[in-house]
Design a protein around this motif. Structure first.
Motif, PDB file in Angstrom:
ATOM      1  N   ALA A 200       0.832  -1.211   0.000  1.00 29.29           N
ATOM      2  CA  ALA A 200       0.000   0.000   0.000  1.00 29.29           C
ATOM      3  C   ALA A 200       0.863   1.257   0.000  1.00 29.29           C
ATOM      4  CB  ALA A 200      -0.928  -0.012   1.217  1.00 29.29           C
TER       5      ALA A 200
ATOM      6  N   VAL B  78       2.330   1.865  -3.414  1.00 21.22           N
ATOM      7  CA  VAL B  78       1.351   2.494  -4.303  1.00 21.22           C
ATOM      8  C   VAL B  78       1.315   4.002  -4.064  1.00 21.22           C
ATOM      9  CG1 VAL B  78      -1.121   2.691  -4.798  1.00 21.22           C
ATOM     10  CG2 VAL B  78      -0.072   0.434  -4.595  1.00 21.22           C
TER      11      VAL B  78
ATOM     12  N   PHE C  12       2.336   7.019  -6.583  1.00 27.56           N
ATOM     13  CA  PHE C  12       1.368   8.083  -6.850  1.00 27.56           C
ATOM     14  C   PHE C  12       2.025   9.448  -6.672  1.00 27.56           C
ATOM     15  CE2 PHE C  12      -1.714  11.128  -5.116  1.00 27.56           C
ATOM     16  CZ  PHE C  12      -2.720  11.100  -6.080  1.00 27.56           C
TER      17      PHE C  12
ATOM     18  N   GLU D 280     -13.912   8.996   0.599  1.00 30.46           N
ATOM     19  CA  GLU D 280     -13.963   8.501  -0.780  1.00 30.46           C
ATOM     20  C   GLU D 280     -15.149   9.085  -1.535  1.00 30.46           C
ATOM     21  OE1 GLU D 280     -13.614   4.330  -3.315  1.00 30.46           O
ATOM     22  OE2 GLU D 280     -13.728   4.261  -1.118  1.00 30.46           O
TER      23      GLU D 280
ATOM     24  N   GLU E  99      -7.987   7.366  -5.565  1.00 29.59           N
ATOM     25  CA  GLU E  99      -7.281   6.472  -6.479  1.00 29.59           C
ATOM     26  C   GLU E  99      -6.914   5.146  -5.836  1.00 29.59           C
ATOM     27  OE1 GLU E  99      -6.916   7.157  -9.545  1.00 29.59           O
ATOM     28  OE2 GLU E  99      -7.159   9.322  -9.705  1.00 29.59           O
ATOM     29  N   SER E 100      -6.591   5.169  -4.546  1.00 32.52           N
ATOM     30  CA  SER E 100      -6.243   3.933  -3.837  1.00 32.52           C
ATOM     31  C   SER E 100      -6.663   4.066  -2.386  1.00 32.52           C
ATOM     32  CB  SER E 100      -4.733   3.652  -3.921  1.00 32.52           C
ATOM     33  OG  SER E 100      -3.991   4.646  -3.224  1.00 32.52           O
ATOM     34  N   ARG E 101      -6.932   2.914  -1.769  1.00 38.43           N
ATOM     35  CA  ARG E 101      -7.406   2.901  -0.380  1.00 38.43           C
ATOM     36  C   ARG E 101      -6.973   1.594   0.273  1.00 38.43           C
ATOM     37  NH1 ARG E 101     -13.800   3.450   1.441  1.00 38.43           N
ATOM     38  NH2 ARG E 101     -13.657   2.242   3.391  1.00 38.43           N
ATOM     39  N   PHE E 102      -6.313   1.716   1.408  1.00 34.01           N
ATOM     40  CA  PHE E 102      -5.856   0.546   2.152  1.00 34.01           C
ATOM     41  C   PHE E 102      -6.170   0.752   3.621  1.00 34.01           C
ATOM     42  CE2 PHE E 102      -2.644  -1.209   5.004  1.00 34.01           C
ATOM     43  CZ  PHE E 102      -2.690  -2.549   4.691  1.00 34.01           C
TER      44      PHE E 102
ATOM     45  N   ALA F 235      -4.274   6.262   1.762  1.00 32.34           N
ATOM     46  CA  ALA F 235      -5.204   6.585   0.673  1.00 32.34           C
ATOM     47  C   ALA F 235      -4.612   7.682  -0.192  1.00 32.34           C
ATOM     48  CB  ALA F 235      -6.559   7.019   1.219  1.00 32.34           C
ATOM     49  N   THR F 236      -4.933   7.633  -1.483  1.00 31.61           N
ATOM     50  CA  THR F 236      -4.506   8.670  -2.422  1.00 31.61           C
ATOM     51  C   THR F 236      -5.716   9.179  -3.180  1.00 31.61           C
ATOM     52  OG1 THR F 236      -4.068   7.116  -4.227  1.00 31.61           O
ATOM     53  CG2 THR F 236      -2.271   7.539  -2.683  1.00 31.61           C
TER      54      THR F 236
END
Length: 312
Positions: free
Chosen positions: A30, A33, A37, A245, A290-293, A307-308
């Motif tokens: 994560a 990522v 980003f 989100e 764009e991303s979430r962990f 998160a991004t």
């Protein structure tokens, strides 16, 4: 202006009281990522929202938030020490523009910061002097705490002010999510502890070492289940991430100070840094995550998230 946002949990126990290898591997993926980003976005300014753990801000004067035009890291828990690469000109411009927008912003020309600011810079940029930064302290532990709506207002004002800089700006929130580490409280503290929380006298190296060892042991006790600390709350953590989100940030205004503490733990208010960062991004236009962990990691006493998000 082009903008993006990253939310990143921190913990002083990373590398000192780690979870199982498979959990670490998921965290590492994560983080990788998020690093990619950030590399692809290539910010030329980072507005970094982070809390303090009684290393820089004390009850002698305790602002709800404060923007730095200069900052120095203390190097707690093995994090880097020394000056941050603060973009003083941009910091002063943002401070002036935010005040013009009706936010009672405190400014520090010599802010002391700790691992809450340093860890995200080390993780994402490999150091505290690799990218121009505007540090913004957001109180997440010292009561009394103000309503979430004021944190949103702060983030919105900084975001709209940053839009006038014609820069590639990354809004970075450091902290949370739910966690209840052994942070001292002023109310009911013995005189020696109360005096330290008020006056902010720096600890001796021996005192700092003893304090850090207490936190490390607390993490081990927490992971073993022998503790009275409030449990990590994945439901609460993911409710926050869902709102971020969806971009429905005003929904957070109903989160009261008391309810957040009961559900997120004594330091769960560090999520205010995430709220500020995403409010700043929202102020520059619509965004998409764009991303979430997320993972609950007892060894780190943290609901750990990454998160991004970018502009639509």
């Amino acid at each position: 202006m082009t903008s993006a946002a990253v939310g990143l949990s921190h913990s002083p126990l990373i590398g000192k009281n780690d979870p199982a290898p498979e959990v670490l591997a998921r965290v590492d993926r994560a983080v990788a990522v998020a690093r990619e980003f950030v590399r692809a976005f290539a910010p030329d300014l980072v507005v970094l929202y982070a809390p303090d753990h009684y290393n820089g801000f004390f009850y002698k004067q305790m602002p709800p938030f404060c923007l730095a035009t200069g900052a120095h890291a203390v190097g707690d828990f093995g994090s880097a020490s020394g000056p941050l690469s603060v973009d003083t000109e941009s910091a002063r411009a943002l401070a002036s523009k935010v005040l013009d927008r009706g936010i009672d912003l405190t400014v520090s020309a010599r802010m002391t910061v700790d691992h809450g600011f340093v860890q995200p810079l080390e993780v994402l940029f490999d150091g505290i002097d690799r990218v121009p930064v505007v540090p913004v302290f957001v109180n997440g532990v010292a009561t009394p705490l103000g309503p979430v709506s004021r944190i949103r207002a702060l983030g919105t004002a900084i975001g709209s002010a940053a839009a006038e800089l014609d820069r590639r700006v990354l809004f970075l929130g450091s902290g949370g999510l739910s966690h209840d580490p052994p942070v001292p409280a002023l109310e009911g503290a013995p005189p020696r502890v109360a005096d330290a929380l008020i006056e902010g006298r720096p600890p001796t190296p021996e005192q700092r070492e003893r304090g850090e060892q207490r936190v490390i042991q607390a993490g081990r006790d927490y992971a073993a289940g022998s503790t009275a600390m409030i449990p990590i709350n994945p439901t609460w953590d993911n409710e926050l991430l869902d709102i971020l989100e969806a971009g429905t940030l005003p929904d957070l205004d109903s989160w009261t100070v008391e309810w957040m503490g009961e559900n997120g733990g004594g330091s769960g208010h560090e999520v205010r840094t995430w709220i500020a960062a995403f409010s700043s991004l929202a102020a520059t236009g619509g965004y998409q995550m764009e991303s979430r962990f997320y993972e609950a990691i007892p060894e780190w006493i943290a609901g750990f998230a990454v998160a991004t998000a970018s502009q639509r």
